[in-house]
Scaffold this active site. Structure first.
Site, PDB file in Angstrom:
ATOM      1  N   ASP A  22       2.191  -8.933  -3.195  1.00 27.88           N
ATOM      2  CA  ASP A  22       0.667  -8.611  -3.377  1.00 27.88           C
ATOM      3  C   ASP A  22       0.112  -9.613  -4.494  1.00 27.88           C
ATOM      4  OD1 ASP A  22       1.630  -6.603  -1.546  1.00 27.88           O
ATOM      5  OD2 ASP A  22       1.469  -5.085  -3.058  1.00 27.88           O
ATOM      6  N   SER A  72      -4.084   3.108   0.303  1.00 29.63           N
ATOM      7  CA  SER A  72      -4.332   2.624   1.502  1.00 29.63           C
ATOM      8  C   SER A  72      -3.209   1.391   2.078  1.00 29.63           C
ATOM      9  CB  SER A  72      -5.683   2.158   1.939  1.00 29.63           C
ATOM     10  OG  SER A  72      -6.042   1.028   1.111  1.00 29.63           O
TER      11      SER A  72
HETATM   12  C1  GLA Z   1       4.059  -2.755  -1.541  1.00 31.45           C
HETATM   13  C2  GLA Z   1       4.783  -3.393  -2.483  1.00 31.45           C
HETATM   14  C3  GLA Z   1       5.090  -4.925  -1.935  1.00 31.45           C
HETATM   15  C4  GLA Z   1       5.854  -4.868  -0.700  1.00 31.45           C
HETATM   16  C5  GLA Z   1       5.388  -3.843   0.281  1.00 31.45           C
HETATM   17  C6  GLA Z   1       6.063  -3.583   1.589  1.00 31.45           C
HETATM   18  O1  GLA Z   1       2.804  -3.088  -0.979  1.00 31.45           O
HETATM   19  O2  GLA Z   1       3.840  -3.682  -3.691  1.00 31.45           O
HETATM   20  O3  GLA Z   1       5.700  -5.560  -3.145  1.00 31.45           O
HETATM   21  O4  GLA Z   1       7.215  -4.518  -1.068  1.00 31.45           O
HETATM   22  O5  GLA Z   1       4.940  -2.680  -0.341  1.00 31.45           O
HETATM   23  O6  GLA Z   1       6.147  -4.872   2.179  1.00 31.45           O
END
Ligand code: GLA
Length: 347
Positions: free
Chosen positions: A163, A114
């Site tokens: 993240d 998601s």
């Molecule tokens: C995913 C990756 C993150 C980041 C985002 C885009 O969530 O896990 O490290 O690059 O995409 O901002």
């Protein structure tokens, strides 16, 4: 009680770890080139409940209904979601975690794919359970880097630091401003009276993994259009932070709009469903809205007055169903502390 004694008591008796999901306010596809990100930890997440077990890491997933069992050092074949368990255990073993096993159950309220970092919520909760079981500790940013590598090992996704860093370091009532180059961070207060609404388009694209890796490679090669997104997006993060700090909520809408357009046109990671959801959010009174996360499907994030948030969420879902025949899911989020925030950090 001494900290060490307390840690040993926990290791002997087991416990539960909650790792929140994250929604990124702005700063998309900037982390892996050392840029700025501004995510918030939210009240969806993954819980690992564990007890000590000799020599094995055994994890039962309530979502998938199956059990993964590997050696506590990460060895032993694993497939599917078990590859995350194996990667986390192996990397912690390599870092020096004693090979204490756990018998664990994992449950989650984060919809997979998601754009709310369901996989990082899983790796963070597992890693903290494994660390606690062995009375072993890593600094949050060191653990975040290790889990960034776990994602690459388990799923082949060359993701950035955002993240796991957010999931570990976030603070309730704040967004986390992280400079992915210096790894400096600070907590930026969220404005009073504003709610965060996440709307999951329900659409997942096969391109999610391969497209992500391709974008990263294009940025590394210095593709001008992709770089125009990265440069303008870093500037938007600075401006969003300045607006939040000045309490200038009206400035957020145009910045989120530009951010979305840049992801759609220059970075090409949006989808027609995400574009529609963003338009619908503005039509129904959002203060600001844009796609969030890696793209190729997933969710949008919208900011709205707390009194309007539920109505807006329901109206967007209904209009989306009317236009596409698809079911979106909306969640009015509370911001929460990261999984590593100690009691002293709680307001
Ligand atoms: C995913 C990756 C993150 C980041 C985002 C885009 O969530 O896990 O490290 O690059 O995409 O901002």
């Amino acid at each position: 009680m001494h900290e060490e004694l307390r840690d040993r008591a926990v290791a002997a008796s087991g416990g539960a770890v909650f790792a929140p999901a994250r929604v990124n306010l702005i700063g998309e596809h900037t982390d892996y080139s050392g840029g700025l990100v501004l995510p918030v930890a939210i009240d969806l997440g993954t819980t690992v409940t564990w007890q000590p077990l000799d020599g094995l890491v055994r994890v039962r997933s309530l979502a998938f209904g199956d059990v993964v069992a590997i050696h506590a050092d990460g060895g032993g074949a694993a497939t599917g979601w078990g590859r995350y368990v194996a990667a986390v255990a192996a990397l912690l073993h390599e870092r020096g975690r004693p090979d204490d096993g756990i018998d664990a159950v994992v449950s989650s309220t984060v919809p997979i794919g998601s754009g709310l970092s369901s996989s990082a919520a899983l790796t963070v909760s597992l890693a903290l359970a494994l660390c606690r079981a062995a009375a072993y500790e890593l600094e949050p940013l060191e653990l975040a880097r290790l889990l960034q590598e776990a994602e690459r090992r388990a799923a082949g996704v060359p993701c950035g630091l955002m993240d796991p860093a957010c999931i570990l370091l976030a603070r309730r009532g704040h967004a986390l401003l992280l400079d992915c180059s210096s790894e400096e961070y600070r907590h930026v207060p969220l404005p009073e009276g504003i709610a965060i609404v996440v709307v999951d388009s329900g659409v997942r694209h096969a391109l999610e993994h391969s497209g992500y890796a391709e974008r990263r490679a294009e940025v590394e090669r210095g593709d001008p259009r992709r770089m125009r997104h990265v440069t303008s997006e870093n500037e938007r993060v600075r401006r969003v932070v300045a607006a939040l700090e000045a309490g200038d909520v009206d400035a957020l809408g145009p910045l989120f709009r530009e951010g979305h357009d840049s992801l759609r046109d220059d970075f090409e990671v949006s989808t027609p469903e995400l574009d529609l959801l963003v338009d619908l959010a503005y039509e129904h009174g959002a203060v600001a809205a844009r796609m969030t996360g890696g793209g190729f499907g997933g969710s949008i994030v919208a900011l709205a007055g707390v009194r309007d948030a539920r109505r807006l969420a329901d109206a967007v879902v209904a209009a989306y169903a009317g236009r596409t025949g698809k079911d979106a899911r909306a969640h009015v989020c509370a911001s929460v502390d990261g999984a590593a925030a100690g009691p002293a950090e709680r307001p």
